[in-house]
Write an enzyme that holds these catalytic residues in place. Structure first.
Site, PDB file in Angstrom:
ATOM      1  N   CYS A 149      58.448  44.357   2.775  1.00  0.00           N
ATOM      2  CA  CYS A 149      57.145  43.769   2.438  1.00  0.00           C
ATOM      3  C   CYS A 149      57.138  42.306   2.869  1.00  0.00           C
ATOM      4  CB  CYS A 149      56.884  43.878   0.941  1.00  0.00           C
ATOM      5  SG  CYS A 149      55.499  42.867   0.376  1.00  0.00           S
ATOM      6  N   CYS A 202       0.866  -1.176   0.000  1.00  0.00           N
ATOM      7  CA  CYS A 202       0.000   0.000   0.000  1.00  0.00           C
ATOM      8  C   CYS A 202       0.898   1.220   0.000  1.00  0.00           C
ATOM      9  CB  CYS A 202      -0.921   0.033   1.222  1.00  0.00           C
ATOM     10  SG  CYS A 202      -1.886   1.567   1.296  1.00  0.00           S
ATOM     11  N   CYS A 259      48.528  44.069   8.283  1.00  0.00           N
ATOM     12  CA  CYS A 259      49.183  44.834   7.230  1.00  0.00           C
ATOM     13  C   CYS A 259      50.468  44.149   6.773  1.00  0.00           C
ATOM     14  CB  CYS A 259      49.495  46.223   7.785  1.00  0.00           C
ATOM     15  SG  CYS A 259      50.339  47.272   6.629  1.00  0.00           S
ATOM     16  N   HIS A 280      32.719  35.182  -2.716  1.00  0.00           N
ATOM     17  CA  HIS A 280      33.941  35.215  -3.512  1.00  0.00           C
ATOM     18  C   HIS A 280      33.817  36.076  -4.752  1.00  0.00           C
ATOM     19  CE1 HIS A 280      32.026  32.561  -6.345  1.00  0.00           C
ATOM     20  NE2 HIS A 280      31.671  31.767  -5.363  1.00  0.00           N
TER      21      HIS A 280
HETATM   22 ZN    ZN Z   1      -2.755   1.500   3.444  1.00  0.00          ZN
HETATM   23 ZN    ZN Z   2      30.031  30.591  -5.582  1.00  0.00          ZN
HETATM   24 ZN    ZN Z   3      55.852  42.972  -1.763  1.00  0.00          ZN
END
Ligand code: ZN
Ligand code: ZN
Ligand code: ZN
Ligand code: ZN
Ligand code: ZN
Ligand code: ZN
Ligand code: ZN
Lengths: 168, 646
Positions: free
Chosen positions: B306, B170, B293, B248
């Site tokens: 750097c 069923c 930084c 992103h």
């Molecule tokens: Zn049933």
């Molecule tokens: Zn994405």
């Molecule tokens: Zn650099």
């Protein structure tokens, strides 16, 4: 809300198994005989290989063979299916492994399973006999040895079954 | 974009209607209508759990009314059609019977008389029929068995939402009302949870916020495509609606996926690159990086360098003519002749080196972003309070510091993804003949470099400069007054000197935040428009027209400068009041042969400045309100010229 006296899973299971036993003893399914039901949670059923062939002219593959089927009930029966397997040597069939594990959806619950608490041992036995009766290819499933190696000592209920074609 | 007027309470990331969809190549910037950096706008709304339940109920009511079916049936139909009401109508009216069959809707079967006992198909006990329950198929089971059946299914997971009658063969669907009627509160709650999850997870227009612990979902207010779509949840986390990765834009989902897979495949080669300490390039003492930084200064020898490329910071653009180079990948020079085997090894070395260049910048910006996030939280928690006392200003008026941090966080994220973009967009070694690729790479790297330079500046000011200022305030003796009662009353905070220092800092930071934002707007716009299209547009302009529009001032600036930047070497042509930069194809080819291939963005700069109502000095960063002046009111730096030495 009404409470149901005496409804712990175990007592439901025991009453249901007792009821099935009574029914079985009155009307056993064709080709099957209950060999043992001691203790009540572990049954062994003798299954006769079907004597008819799947279609006229085809060979009768299991005629004269006799198999033992073990049914082990758990506390949550029938909400959960019992453990069902053939005691080796098991029938040679594309859905039955040599260690007795059976690939049939109604024996399992969970993701792909087809178990229903309204199923009974009687109906399970009949399904297995018809599975044998309709078979035309007397062979083991692919990867039988490998599967038996991997599942040594484990219940078939722990296997993640994929049921592709359930009628062979 | 669609009309989303039905959703009054929605917040739309920015005004959808105003988005220019025209193909006329108008790259004008309009900060008034574009408060967000990301250009392709996402119209969406954030829904709490309560609001989701309301939405789900609305959908149910609608389907129940239109199809005249019960709530239990409506749930099934909607689930089958992924909660898309339009699809429900289509499928239902196309073939009602087939659909009902497929999802287990059966016509209500007549129930027998209640004063009759029947055996329950599960426990085999006898019950009064009136005490039993059944799905519409009327296969009755006792309440206890239903409860066990339903609880087992709920424990088994969300598949319970498609629960069928226990009778084998069923396929009648068990209505939600029956499930909840027989289950206990704990299971019932779980069932409702699955139901709500299905509403979100099966629904194309809804996605859960992936932030841990957040239970909101985001609803797209338009047809969902499989393009990147950044959304921000009420909890503050941003993610891509399409791929569930962190936000992103302007980079597409495919690039992000490739990049993430690449990084995990290379992870063994990468551990060393994210060191927390590096030896100072001059005195070799280990320097720890504990701020965001990239501008480092050695505490021992005071050498400034750097963090990314270890070059001296002075040679890093800021004081050498404004062209920032650190972002650029210089392909490693071939070393002599090779036999086949060593050529292969050489290729592997070069391609790993190239990957490292991009990966390091991606990862360091990611790290800097996390640092900026916690710095912002820290500022919010206590720094503003401390500062508030030092400068006698309520914290509510120091919000611009949080804004600056928020800008750093956002820009670090964008910058980070532009490195994944650069890695895939331009090959290992573009042949010199491929002028189009060279041009595009030069164009991209120039703009990326400009944006990065301003971001480093902004990050440095809100981080180090602010800390230094606070340290200074702490040390400063300030004004002392002898009060009438003889006690010494000290009020450094509101001294005019301090107020002057403070307001200068404030102006600088606000200006820098805005300028940085605009540079990133520009960068994002370019990447989303596509570099090839952008450059094709520029070079398609008829030569004569472009030449006619050359602004003499721009050219003379370039000529006058001794150390012209690549941008200026590239014969800047800034049309006077034209809406866009126009560069002749010959000029474009010249630039390509120059290999720097950077384009003048002075025109775009002027537009940004016009919108902002000021221009910012590239040397001392002071805000100049006189849009017609060409030299800084503070330090006399030429507005467009190379940055002169201090
Ligand atoms: Zn049933
Ligand atoms: Zn994405
Ligand atoms: Zn650099
Ligand atoms: Zn029952
Ligand atoms: Zn959230
Ligand atoms: Zn040093
Ligand atoms: Zn200046």
């Amino acid at each position: 809300m009404a409470q149901f006296p005496g409804r712990s899973p175990t007592s439901v299971a025991m009453r249901r198994i007792q009821a099935e036993l009574n029914e079985w003893l009155l009307h056993p399914p064709e080709g099957c005989r209950l060999e043992s039901f001691e203790p009540l949670l572990n049954w062994v059923i003798l299954v006769q290989g079907p004597e008819n062939s799947p279609a006229p002219g085809l060979p009768r593959l299991y005629d004269g063979e006799l198999f033992r089927l073990a049914i082990n009930f758990g506390d949550h029966y029938p909400l959960e299916p019992p453990e069902v397997l053939f005691v080796p040597p098991s029938p040679v069939h594309p859905h039955i492994y040599s260690n007795g594990h059976i690939c049939l959806d109604i024996l399992y619950d969970g993701r792909n399973g087809g178990w229903s608490p309204a199923l009974t041992v009687n109906k399970i036995a009949l399904s297995l006999r018809s599975m044998l009766a309709s078979n035309t290819n007397k062979a083991r499933p692919a990867g039988d040895m490998d599967y038996c190696q991997r599942t040594r000592g484990r219940s078939p209920k722990q296997t993640n079954w994929e049921f592709d074609d359930d009628k062979v | 974009m669609e009309d989303d007027s039905d959703y009054e309470d929605s917040y739309v990331a920015s005004d959808v209607e105003d988005y220019p969809t025209s193909e006329d190549g108008d790259y004008g910037y309009d900060p008034q209508t574009e408060p967000e950096i990301s250009m392709r706008r996402a119209a969406y709304t954030v829904l709490s759990e309560e609001e989701l339940k309301l939405r789900q109920q609305e959908a149910l009511q609608q389907v129940m009314q239109v199809l005249s079916i019960s709530e239990g049936e409506a749930v099934r139909v909607l689930r089958h059609c992924k909660w898309d009401v339009n699809r429900v109508n289509e499928e239902w009216f196309a073939d009602t019977e087939a659909l009902r069959d497929k999802i287990g809707l059966v016509d209500e079967q007549p129930t027998g008389s209640g004063r009759r006992k029947e055996s329950c198909g599960i426990c085999f006990d006898e019950f009064w029929v009136s005490e039993m329950h059944a799905a519409p198929c009327n296969h009755s089971f006792c309440r206890g068995c239903w409860k066990g059946y339903v609880h087992t299914a709920i424990s088994g997971g969300p598949a319970v939402l498609s629960l069928r009658c226990p009778l084998p063969d069923c396929s009648a669907a068990v209505p939600a009302a029956l499930v909840t009627a027989v289950s206990d509160p704990k299971h019932r709650e779980k069932y409702h949870l699955y139901s709500l999850r299905s509403f979100v997870e099966d629904n194309q227009r809804l996605e859960w916020c992936p932030a841990p612990g957040c239970e909101n979902a985001v609803e797209a207010l338009h047809e969902v495509s499989n393009e990147a779509m950044d959304v921000t949840c009420r909890c503050g986390s941003s993610f891509c609606f399409n791929c569930k990765e962190e936000a992103h834009r302007p980079v597409d989902c495919e690039t992000v996926k490739k990049w993430i897979i690449k990084n995990s495949a290379e992870s063994e080669n990468l551990n060393w690159i994210l060191a927390n300490t590096k030896p100072c390039p001059k005195c070799k003492r280990p320097i720890e990086k504990n701020q965001g930084c990239m501008h480092m200064s050695c505490s021992q020898c005071k050498h400034e360098f750097c963090w990314l490329c270890l070059a001296s910071w002075q040679e890093h653009g800021e004081r050498t003519g404004g062209f920032y180079n650190c972002n650029k990948y210089e392909s490693a020079k071939k070393r002599g002749d090779y036999d086949a085997e060593s050529l292969k090894r050489e290729h592997a070395r070069v391609s790993l080196q190239r990957y490292m260049h991009y990966y390091q910048r991606w990862a360091e910006n990611d790290r800097a972003r996390s640092q900026a996030l916690s710095s912002k939280a820290e500022a919010n928690d206590k720094k503003l309070e401390v500062l508030s006392e030092f400068v006698a200003t309520p914290t509510s008026q120091l919000k611009f510091i949080l804004d600056a941090w928020a800008q750093v966080v956002e820009c670090r994220r964008i910058l980070k993804w532009t490195y994944a973009y650069g890695y895939y967009r331009f090959g290992d070694n573009i042949p010199d003949e491929d002028t189009a690729q060279k041009q595009q790479q030069g164009f991209f790297e120039f703009n990326q470099g400009q944006a990065e330079m301003f971001l480093e500046k902004l990050n440095g000011v809100v981080e180090k400069d602010l800390d230094n200022l606070v340290e200074e305030f702490k040390r400063e003796p300030g004004l002392s007054e002898v009060a009438p009662d003889g006690s010494v009353f000290v009020d450094q905070a509101s001294s005019p000197e301090r107020q002057a220092v403070w307001s200068k800092f404030r102006e600088q930071l606000i200006g820098l935040t805005e300028v940085t934002r605009m540079h990133f707007v520009k960068l994002v716009q370019e990447l989303e428009k596509g570099l090839d299209q952008l450059l094709a547009f520029y070079s398609e302009q008829p030569e004569a027209e472009a030449e006619a529009e050359v602004e003499p001032a721009a050219v003379s600036t370039a000529e006058a400068s001794g150390s012209a930047t690549p941008a200026q070497q590239a014969t800047a042509k800034a049309p006077k009041r034209s809406k866009r930069s126009r560069i002749s194809s010959r000029a474009a080819a010249d630039k390509a042969s120059n290999s720097a291939a950077a384009f003048s963005l002075q025109e775009a700069d002027s537009e940004l400045e016009a919108e902002a109502g000021y221009w910012q000095c590239r040397r001392c960063t002071v805000i100049n309100r006189d849009l017609n002046s060409q030299s800084c009111s503070m330090c006399a730096q030429n507005r467009r010229g190379p940055i002169s030495a201090s």
